[in-house]
Design a protein around this motif. Structure first.
Motif, PDB file in Angstrom:
ATOM      1  N   SER A  83      19.251  30.994  -5.338  1.00  0.00           N
ATOM      2  CA  SER A  83      19.998  32.241  -5.528  1.00  0.00           C
ATOM      3  C   SER A  83      20.424  32.406  -6.992  1.00  0.00           C
ATOM      4  O   SER A  83      20.317  33.495  -7.566  1.00  0.00           O
ATOM      5  N   LYS A 129      19.050  26.443  -1.387  1.00  0.00           N
ATOM      6  CA  LYS A 129      19.189  27.897  -1.312  1.00  0.00           C
ATOM      7  C   LYS A 129      20.150  28.424  -2.373  1.00  0.00           C
ATOM      8  O   LYS A 129      19.932  29.484  -2.964  1.00  0.00           O
ATOM      9  N   ASP A 150      21.053  38.603  -1.338  1.00  0.00           N
ATOM     10  CA  ASP A 150      19.716  38.004  -1.360  1.00  0.00           C
ATOM     11  C   ASP A 150      19.275  37.643  -2.775  1.00  0.00           C
ATOM     12  O   ASP A 150      18.574  36.649  -2.987  1.00  0.00           O
ATOM     13  N   GLN A 153      29.900  33.977  -7.936  1.00  0.00           N
ATOM     14  CA  GLN A 153      28.817  33.244  -7.293  1.00  0.00           C
ATOM     15  C   GLN A 153      29.327  31.911  -6.759  1.00  0.00           C
ATOM     16  O   GLN A 153      29.678  31.014  -7.532  1.00  0.00           O
ATOM     17  N   GLY A 183      21.397  36.975  -5.246  1.00  0.00           N
ATOM     18  CA  GLY A 183      22.423  36.177  -5.918  1.00  0.00           C
ATOM     19  C   GLY A 183      23.146  36.933  -7.014  1.00  0.00           C
ATOM     20  O   GLY A 183      23.406  36.377  -8.083  1.00  0.00           O
TER      21      GLY A 183
END
Length: 613
Positions: free
Chosen positions: A518, A514, A51, A58, A53
């Motif tokens: 993040s 999104k 949630d 990543q 990030g």
């Protein structure tokens, strides 16, 4: 039962500080009392990392294919992309590549800087190239690595190619783009496995000017011989083991003329013994003109690598250290892990140069041979030629010749007399190039000439250290009126306000929004964690009594399973390599063209230099 926002923030702060998940569990449970955090699980921590990030790697997008294309765009903007062929698209420059194939070749900035810094001396440039599987969940996708063995005898990856298929068209397109980036590469040695794809594409892409010595990895060749003997010869295991030792004697023969004589004797033996299948396989596969120089030792003079172990070791580290020994589900994860591994390699190179760790592994060998060389008698036979009396045999002498006394490239040197592998050659077995030993006879000659000549020292690594520091540390010159920190803060502010914000209105994909959110959440969490760190951090207390760092744990008693062990398949796993004495006896018998050769063989044993990963 959801975790409260304050507890999530607390967990996120610990993640950003690099605290392991197990320690986070212990800390939260110890201080939570009877709240929701008292029943915290590792899955809760993973959910917080997702949630906020804060994952170690990543992804750029939840969809793997889209994330890979975003990474490709990042590589292109950073001028780190060499070659990209997308699926479903015909490449106009390489129309022979199938439309369904995907290929991505890239070279990070640090790799390019390091590469160009080591291209000055092509006489000692050794290149390895090979592929490995299991880099993603997609069947057939492989990672091809181009590696150079540096002046410290360490392997360094300089370019990567990820492709759905490894064929000549894709590898050639990758090498052509590499040539356009760094120029003509005239290597001294090029080593790969038994597959001719890499050799053929290198010849085409890099041209025949200054063609290197093409070699097969000895381990791959040995494995192929083991399997071929086991499958193509119908005979008892003991007789197969004898034939394997004959083949190994041919591989390890250092004299070209004797090798040719032994080959004739070996073919005669196979023909008389009735092993026609292996006879044809060996004659057509390993004695033809374009392959006979790839595998025996007699064609490897002045070559200091014999296997692709540098490359295999890197692939093993990638799979079991950086990828935790797990099956990778996403291709973008592999690409980002490769970037991290390259950065770690650059840091390791910089640290080794600063701390002078170039001879750490071989220092005991140098010390022992340097000590033994002091007691040997040396006679100068000619200009640059010396005779050294053997310490073991009364009437035996070894010939030591001078080669490159002005070598400034090698950093793997004797710490006492500063001699490297390139300066002298000796006729003894211990001076085998493949083991990179500097025998005691060479040390004796260096001591004999010490009053007249002193070996040159390696060139100063100051320039390379500056380049590495700029690449891996992002060093900023402080010549202006502002400090380095102020300049970085101003640069970050301009990047956020002038570049990032105006692009918000152009985004039309919800998943992209999104993903950006993040990444920003992660950046904010990192800054919050940095502002909350105490200023007076002290080190942990250290006990007075220390144990050696390499002490092994005490082994527990094993519980044995009563099930019978599975029988070992007959694929040459029980074959043993011949000793030096046995190899000489086999060579003598083969040279005399005897019809039957009997050599004592041990039929049990494991394959040396395991590469089964």
């Amino acid at each position: 039962m959801k975790l409260p926002k304050c507890e999530k923030d607390k967990v996120a702060g610990m993640i950003t500080q690099g605290i392991s998940y197990n320690k986070i569990l212990d800390r939260v449970r110890e201080t939570s009392g009877g709240s929701r955090a008292s029943i915290l699980e590792k899955q809760d921590i993973l959910n917080v990392a997702r949630d906020y990030g804060l994952h170690q790697i990543q992804s750029r997008h939840p969809e793997d294919s889209i994330s890979v294309r975003f990474i490709v765009q990042e590589l292109k903007e950073a001028n780190e992309l060499l070659f990209f062929k997308d699926q479903g698209v015909i490449d106009s420059e390489n129309p022979n590549i199938d439309k369904k194939e995907l290929a991505l070749g890239f070279m990070k900035q640090g790799q390019e800087c390091w590469f160009l810094n080591h291209l000055t001396n092509t006489e000692t440039l050794q290149v390895c190239m090979d592929s490995t599987h299991c880099i993603s969940q997609y069947a057939g996708y492989q990672l091809t690595t181009l590696m150079i063995v540096n002046d410290c005898n360490h392997g360094f990856p300089v370019a990567f190619l990820i492709s759905s298929t490894v064929n000549e068209e894709i590898v050639k397109a990758f090498l052509v783009k590499l040539k356009e980036r760094i120029g003509q590469l005239n290597a001294n040695t090029f080593m790969s496995d038994d597959d001719p794809i890499f050799r053929n594409t290198w010849k085409v892409a890099m041209s025949e000017v200054g063609a290197p010595v093409f070699l097969n990895c000895s381990w791959h060749t040995d494995r192929t011989f083991r399997k071929s003997i086991a499958s193509k010869i119908t005979a008892p295991t003991s007789e197969k083991a004898v034939i394997y030792q004959m083949v190994r004697a041919l591989m390890d023969e250092p004299d070209e003329q004797i090798f040719n004589q032994e080959c004739q004797g070996f073919l005669k033996y196979l023909e008389q013994a009735g092993f026609s299948a292996f006879y044809e396989y060996f004659r057509k596969g390993y004695l033809v003109e374009d392959r006979v120089k790839l595998w025996p030792k007699c064609y490897r003079s002045n070559v200091t690598i014999t296997t692709n172990n540098h490359l295999e070791s890197m692939h093993k580290m990638l799979k079991y250290i950086y990828l935790d020994g797990k099956k990778v589900k996403r291709l973008d994860h592999t690409i980002l892990v490769l970037e991290k591994m390259v950065n770690d390699k650059l840091y390791s190179r910089m640290i080794n140069l600063l701390k002078n760790r170039t001879v750490r592994r071989n220092k005991p060998h140098f010390t022992e041979r340097h000590r033994q060389g002091k007691d040997l008698e040396v006679i100068q036979k000619d200009q640059g030629v010396f005779l050294v009396h053997s310490a073991s045999y009364v009437n035996k002498q070894y010939e030591v010749k001078t080669c490159d006394l002005t070598c400034e490239t090698c950093r793997e040197r004797c710490p006492y007399c500063n001699v490297c592998k390139c300066m002298y050659s000796c006729s003894c077995e211990d001076n085998d190039d493949r083991r990179r030993n500097i025998c005691k006879h060479i040390h004796a000659v260096v001591g004999f000439r010490l009053n007249k000549y002193k070996p040159t020292k390696p060139k100063d690594a100051g320039k390379e250290l500056e380049i590495l520091h700029d690449v891996v540390c992002g060093a900023v010159s402080g010549t202006g009126s502002k400090s380095a920190l102020e300049e970085e803060v101003e640069k970050l502010t301009n990047k956020t306000v002038l570049t990032l914000v105006p692009k918000y209105k152009d985004i039309k994909d919800l998943q992209v929004v999104k993903s950006v959110d993040s990444l920003l959440t992660k950046a904010i969490a990192v800054m919050d964690a940095a502002t909350q760190l105490p200023g007076n951090i002290t080190s942990f207390p250290v006990d007075v009594k220390k144990e050696p760092s390499n002490t092994n744990c005490v082994k527990q008693d094993r519980i044995y399973f009563p099930k019978k062990k599975r029988k070992q398949t007959d694929e040459g796993a029980g074959f043993r390599k011949p000793s030096t004495k046995a190899r000489l006896e086999i060579g003598e018998s083969l040279t005399r063209h005897q019809g039957y050769i009997s050599v004592p063989v041990e039929s049990k044993g494991d394959i040396e230099c395991e590469h089964s990963y």
